[in-house]
Write a protein that holds these residues in place. Structure first.
Motif, PDB file in Angstrom:
ATOM      1  N   THR A   1       0.815  -1.219   0.000  1.00 58.21           N
ATOM      2  CA  THR A   1       0.000   0.000   0.000  1.00 58.21           C
ATOM      3  C   THR A   1       0.846   1.264   0.000  1.00 58.21           C
ATOM      4  O   THR A   1       0.618   2.163  -0.827  1.00 58.21           O
ATOM      5  CB  THR A   1      -0.969  -0.010   1.200  1.00 58.21           C
ATOM      6  OG1 THR A   1      -1.905  -1.075   1.034  1.00 58.21           O
ATOM      7  CG2 THR A   1      -1.727   1.309   1.310  1.00 58.21           C
TER       8      THR A   1
ATOM      9  N   GLN B   1       0.719   4.088  -2.983  1.00 56.33           N
ATOM     10  CA  GLN B   1       0.092   5.382  -2.708  1.00 56.33           C
ATOM     11  C   GLN B   1       1.074   6.550  -2.815  1.00 56.33           C
ATOM     12  O   GLN B   1       0.691   7.638  -3.237  1.00 56.33           O
ATOM     13  CB  GLN B   1      -0.585   5.361  -1.343  1.00 56.33           C
ATOM     14  CG  GLN B   1      -1.838   4.478  -1.314  1.00 56.33           C
ATOM     15  CD  GLN B   1      -2.813   4.851  -0.223  1.00 56.33           C
ATOM     16  OE1 GLN B   1      -2.531   5.672   0.651  1.00 56.33           O
ATOM     17  NE2 GLN B   1      -3.995   4.257  -0.265  1.00 56.33           N
TER      18      GLN B   1
ATOM     19  N   ARG C   1       0.355   9.530  -5.312  1.00 58.19           N
ATOM     20  CA  ARG C   1       0.191  10.892  -4.783  1.00 58.19           C
ATOM     21  C   ARG C   1       0.973  11.906  -5.635  1.00 58.19           C
ATOM     22  O   ARG C   1       0.491  13.004  -5.933  1.00 58.19           O
ATOM     23  CB  ARG C   1       0.643  10.943  -3.325  1.00 58.19           C
ATOM     24  CG  ARG C   1       0.446  12.325  -2.679  1.00 58.19           C
ATOM     25  CD  ARG C   1       0.714  12.314  -1.191  1.00 58.19           C
ATOM     26  NE  ARG C   1      -0.398  11.685  -0.454  1.00 58.19           N
ATOM     27  CZ  ARG C   1      -0.350  10.483   0.087  1.00 58.19           C
ATOM     28  NH1 ARG C   1       0.752   9.745  -0.009  1.00 58.19           N
ATOM     29  NH2 ARG C   1      -1.397   9.998   0.727  1.00 58.19           N
TER      30      ARG C   1
ATOM     31  N   GLU D   1      -5.788   0.569  -4.397  1.00 54.65           N
ATOM     32  CA  GLU D   1      -5.109   1.564  -3.569  1.00 54.65           C
ATOM     33  C   GLU D   1      -5.096   2.934  -4.235  1.00 54.65           C
ATOM     34  O   GLU D   1      -5.207   3.966  -3.562  1.00 54.65           O
ATOM     35  CB  GLU D   1      -3.684   1.106  -3.245  1.00 54.65           C
ATOM     36  CG  GLU D   1      -3.614  -0.140  -2.365  1.00 54.65           C
ATOM     37  CD  GLU D   1      -4.269   0.056  -1.012  1.00 54.65           C
ATOM     38  OE1 GLU D   1      -4.365   1.204  -0.538  1.00 54.65           O
ATOM     39  OE2 GLU D   1      -4.702  -0.942  -0.404  1.00 54.65           O
TER      40      GLU D   1
ATOM     41  N   LEU E   1      -6.887   6.297  -2.564  1.00 56.85           N
ATOM     42  CA  LEU E   1      -6.208   7.581  -2.407  1.00 56.85           C
ATOM     43  C   LEU E   1      -6.971   8.690  -3.112  1.00 56.85           C
ATOM     44  O   LEU E   1      -7.110   9.811  -2.581  1.00 56.85           O
ATOM     45  CB  LEU E   1      -4.786   7.484  -2.957  1.00 56.85           C
ATOM     46  CG  LEU E   1      -3.932   8.754  -2.820  1.00 56.85           C
ATOM     47  CD1 LEU E   1      -3.692   9.096  -1.354  1.00 56.85           C
ATOM     48  CD2 LEU E   1      -2.594   8.584  -3.555  1.00 56.85           C
TER      49      LEU E   1
END
Length: 370
Positions: free
Chosen positions: A168, A172, A176, A207, A211
């Motif tokens: 994860t 992420q 991002r 995931e 997000l």
């Protein structure tokens, strides 16, 4: 005068030293005309490092890279080192830099300059005006997963094993970066994986979606299978703005997007780590092209991808967007003026050397900064 910014230059092998010399020329111009000072150190990486110390990158060079505000790399590799042990080959130095510096987000823009649009093998109306960004996860996945290796089975046959694995946090953090980039562009992101046949791909999709829902609901997110993404990059590349994907698919898709532009020697890249409490990121910048040992030392290499990588460094490591824009505009103007190195030569244009191209960029910078 602003305080000096620490920069580690790693020219590397082949044409690396030649193209890096033209970055030095631009840095000297910036010191003279923009009053921007860089504290520059230089080190060895790749085959040249192996020749000196028996490793593709030394512990000292790694320590210098960890301390620098940014690293600028030329190119590594060449047939001279094809027979050295696998873990000491020139590419091992590049992988160690990425891994030890934790440079998990690889940014590879695929931009078609109007002056070079006809160089693409795709139709002009398909490719003209293309400007996409591929964000590739760089420190995980199948290239680093365990177990890995080649083993001999009881019946005498051999088996090669590589493991595709993601967590994860790994997914992420790169997603991002991609979401944040999308917000600064057209606010659209495509996430590419193989959720239909790979559990790691399904985790990736879930995931990224989590997000998005939690932090980036304003960004238009689309999920796409990586093989379809590859097809769409040829069919209609301008449908994309930012693409985020894993290490393996990112390697393939970014090379495909690069060649769609028709000018591999024109494309820069950035590899970024996580931001610390002060917003500082470890980062390395390099041209997409290789070391091109067949033309090394002939003075005909194209320095523009390395100069554009330096521009990315100014933008992402030093928050110097105005200076980055100046360099990018200078490149556009010189190309519009008809100057070409051998790799991008077109009928009716003027073929110039590596040095003349670098000098022409500086002259254009003088005009833009006047």
């Amino acid at each position: 005068m602003p305080s000096a910014k620490t920069l580690l230059m790693l020219p590397g092998d082949g044409i690396g030293p030649e193209v890096m010399a033209e970055v030095r020329r631009v840095i000297e111009w910036m010191d003279r005309r923009r009053h921007v000072s860089f504290d520059i150190a230089e080190g060895l990486v790749g085959g040249c490092a192996y020749d000196v110390c028996g490793e593709a990158v030394s512990d000292q060079t790694m320590a210098d890279a960890m301390k620098a505000d940014a690293v600028l790399l030329g190119a590594v590799g060449g047939p001279k080192w094809d027979k050295v042990p696998f873990d000491k080959r020139p590419e091992a130095g590049l992988l160690r830099l990425r891994k030890d510096m934790d440079l998990f987000a690889n940014l590879r823009p695929a931009v078609v300059f109007d002056a070079l649009a006809e160089a693409s093998t795709l139709k002009l109306d398909v490719i003209k005006g293309l400007d996409i960004m591929i964000v590739r996860e760089l420190t995980g996945g199948v290239y680093f997963g365990e177990p890995r290796g080649i083993e001999t089975l009881p019946d005498g046959t051999r088996r090669g094993v590589n493991t595709q694995v993601y967590t994860t946090p790994e997914i992420q953090r790169v997603a991002r970066v991609a979401f944040e980039l999308a917000r600064k562009r057209a606010n659209r992101l495509v996430s590419a994986e193989k959720a239909n046949v790979m559990e790691s791909g399904l985790l990736w999709r879930e995931e990224v979606q989590k997000l998005h829902d939690a932090e980036f609901p304003d960004v238009q997110l689309t999920h796409m299978y990586a093989d379809n993404c590859a097809m769409q990059l040829v069919r209609n590349p301008k449908q994309f703005d930012v693409i985020v994907t894993d290490n393996l698919f990112g390697d393939v898709l970014s090379d495909e997007a690069s060649m769609a532009t028709g000018s591999l020697g024109m494309l820069p890249s950035a590899s970024l780590g996580a931001a610390d409490a002060k917003g500082r990121r470890r980062a390395m910048y390099e041209p997409v092209h290789g070391s091109a040992p067949d033309i090394a030392g002939k003075g005909i290499a194209n320095p523009l991808a390395t100069l554009l990588s330096f521009a990315m460094m100014l933008r992402y490591s030093f928050d110097m967007a105005e200076d980055a824009n100046l360099i990018e505009q200078a490149v556009k103007n010189v190309l519009n003026g008809g100057l070409r190195t051998a790799d991008i030569m077109q009928k009716g244009k003027a073929r110039v050397s590596t040095t003349v191209m670098g000098e022409s960029i500086v002259k254009e910078l003088d005009k833009l900064a006047a």
